[in-house]
Enzyme design. Sequence first.
Site, PDB file in Angstrom:
ATOM      1  N   ASP A  66       0.820  -1.203   0.000  1.00  0.00           N
ATOM      2  CA  ASP A  66       0.000   0.000   0.000  1.00  0.00           C
ATOM      3  C   ASP A  66       0.862   1.264   0.000  1.00  0.00           C
ATOM      4  O   ASP A  66       1.922   1.305   0.619  1.00  0.00           O
ATOM      5  CB  ASP A  66      -0.902  -0.007   1.242  1.00  0.00           C
ATOM      6  CG  ASP A  66      -1.837   1.173   1.312  1.00  0.00           C
ATOM      7  OD1 ASP A  66      -2.681   1.304   0.420  1.00  0.00           O
ATOM      8  OD2 ASP A  66      -1.701   1.969   2.258  1.00  0.00           O
ATOM      9  N   GLU A  96       1.101  -0.541  -5.158  1.00  0.00           N
ATOM     10  CA  GLU A  96       0.133   0.530  -5.418  1.00  0.00           C
ATOM     11  C   GLU A  96       0.965   1.812  -5.531  1.00  0.00           C
ATOM     12  O   GLU A  96       1.311   2.432  -4.532  1.00  0.00           O
ATOM     13  CB  GLU A  96      -0.881   0.656  -4.279  1.00  0.00           C
ATOM     14  CG  GLU A  96      -1.964   1.661  -4.611  1.00  0.00           C
ATOM     15  CD  GLU A  96      -2.446   2.468  -3.415  1.00  0.00           C
ATOM     16  OE1 GLU A  96      -3.462   3.180  -3.555  1.00  0.00           O
ATOM     17  OE2 GLU A  96      -1.814   2.410  -2.351  1.00  0.00           O
TER      18      GLU A  96
END
Length: 746
Positions: free
Chosen positions: A409, A462
């Site tokens: 993330d 990401e």
Amino acid sequence: MPPIAHGTLHGAPDPATVQALQNAEHGDPFSVLGPHTDREGTALRVLLPGARQVAVTDAEDHWLADLAQVPGSDLWCVKLPRLPGTYRLRVDWGQGPVTLEDPYRFDSQLRGAELWWLAEGTHLRPYEALGAHPLVVEGVAGVRFAVWAPSARRVSVVGSFNQWDGRRHPMRLHPGAGIWDIFVPHAAEGDYYRFEVLGRDGVMRQKADPYANRAELRPGTACIVQRLPAGLPLDAARARANALDAPISIYEVHLGSWRRGPDGRWLSYTELAEQLVAYAAEMGFTHLELLPVQEHPFDGSWGYQPVGLYAPTARFGRPEEFKAFVDAAHAAGLGVILDWVPAHFPTDEHGLAWFDGTCLYEHQDRREGYHPDWNTLIYNYGRVEVRNFLIGNALYWIERYGIDGLRVDAVASMLYRDYSRREGEWIPNRWGGRENLEAIEFLRRLNRTIGIERPGAIMIAEESTAFPGVTRPPSDDLQSGGLGFHFKWNMGWMNDTLRYLAREPIHRCWHQDEMRFSLMYAFSENFMLPISHDEVVHGKGSMVGKMPGDTWQRFATLRAAYGWMWGHPGKKLLFMGNEIGPWEEWNADAGLPWHLLAHAPHAGLQRLVRDLNRVLRHHPALYRLDHDSAGFQWLRHDDAAHAVLACERRAVPGAADGQRVVVIAHFTPEVCHGYRLGLPPLPAGQRWTLLINTDDVVYGGSGVSPGPLVVEDVPSDGWPSSVRLTLPPLATVMLVPQAVSEEGQG
């Protein structure tokens, strides 16, 4: 036996030492407590708050001597000519004597090599040394506790086994490694515990174990002693399913809101193993991606602010049940990917922040250590112990739970020191630049380690910027080296596509570049196409809600978009619910509106996604060369007036029968009759046949058929032959070659 005076031959320490032990402020309890031998004999000292009488016995429980209490304290002492190596304590708390083991007679259960590796940051699996581990030492069952807190004045383990009293089990410090440890006899799996840390700043804090394998459900903050899951061998079948040239279609799931029980409760891991796994497999997805399952205190963070990075959240059950969930997914042919958050951590008092009275895991300077977007703290990637903690955690989930990979993330926020900061709010790197060199080195080390230790696992970034080489092999060269991820989320494709789809069809002719620009860079990285949870929250609306027009047009546009997405180069990711088309955006506090499937448009959309997944699996042209320009060729990208895009996908360059798929997307609500499109020639004995049409009535479409796909010797688009077909309204169609003898088997 009467109380003894300080400094007698009974072995009492000096008053200052007694007071430090009594106040739980002594930094080296093993130097005082337990047996200590000199020329005059062995002094035995134990701190037992609340004890009425204490005696020492041999291993067979034969009485050896009574201990005397140091006046005004809970310290008991005796000095004997000789004390056997194995002895017991017989303690009367006022309700009769009980026999106990003395934790201070046991040597450290950490090996010297482990301490060395931990100190230099090369222990690949620090979770095997740190944390709480049930052991049997010299025939005695107990738990070894160990924690990194180099600047603490004193650390004790407190828990359900010692009345949460920090005086009872102060720990031993290994100064070179900054690690405190103790073996606590009689503690056992299932016991609750924390670490009580007297920080360098003089403040006492109770901290959750950073390496805890299990934690209690919020609002509780205790950890629970839990045995490590057994290590798992590398699964060759899973490695093949995770490969760059494999069909990958991911179903992204928030476990707490995919479905709820009849009373609104969360489903358990066991129930999810039955219901979610069966659903995802029936829908044809290849992988599940779970929003973070690591323990976190705040439901509203969806797991993206974890405190217990090594503990599966207790919201849905025990760690063993989570492991069974992963096993069930694998048995059904589904991989499991975890969202993983090494970019930041929350400021909760029981967490990592200010762990030992210093900035241990975080940076001290707010310009480096504070994340303004999330009010969180940023890991100090320059500390080898912090890198060890995180990389060990990545291996832990992959090796101990069999996780197929991690989606990392907020990588963009890690790469740049000025991310979401104004001028003056960040510190340049040592070269004066904005790149976070320590974070870059951490990511490279992370991906290199996973690649060596667990080949076949996948690492997904990401990452929303143009940082070069995210999916190139890791290298130490900042200018030319890669970060080493296997896949990168294509955020540019997602934003451009959703912007285009939100426009009224009459305006799309002016914005054709929004749909074709992604092919300018589609093969610069190994991309994954995400329609994730981030696109259906915080006022962004649902996917159907983003589309313009009446209900029919909204669903038709979304079906066409999914058809083009599945035909576009790149692996696929769809957030839960987007396959059934909810009208409202995602609500993490409720289950998905499954009742909508009673209505044809929603059921049709679901059926389309299922069929697209099956088409993907069965046609290598749609996945084998996802990351190679040899697998893609534009057939038409400049017909903005009709909002048409057409391409050919190939499994191998110069593909023959069964290795080609033509994808044609049409984003206006008009039916285009007699539309001519040049197509690459087919080998003799083959013809083009329809593979899928998102306007089919079974998907809720109008049922307009592309018609007979007859190839004519009419040059078009640079090809010597072409086909005339009907373009259904707001639809994507896919064509495949088929032998004439197989006609009717499409």
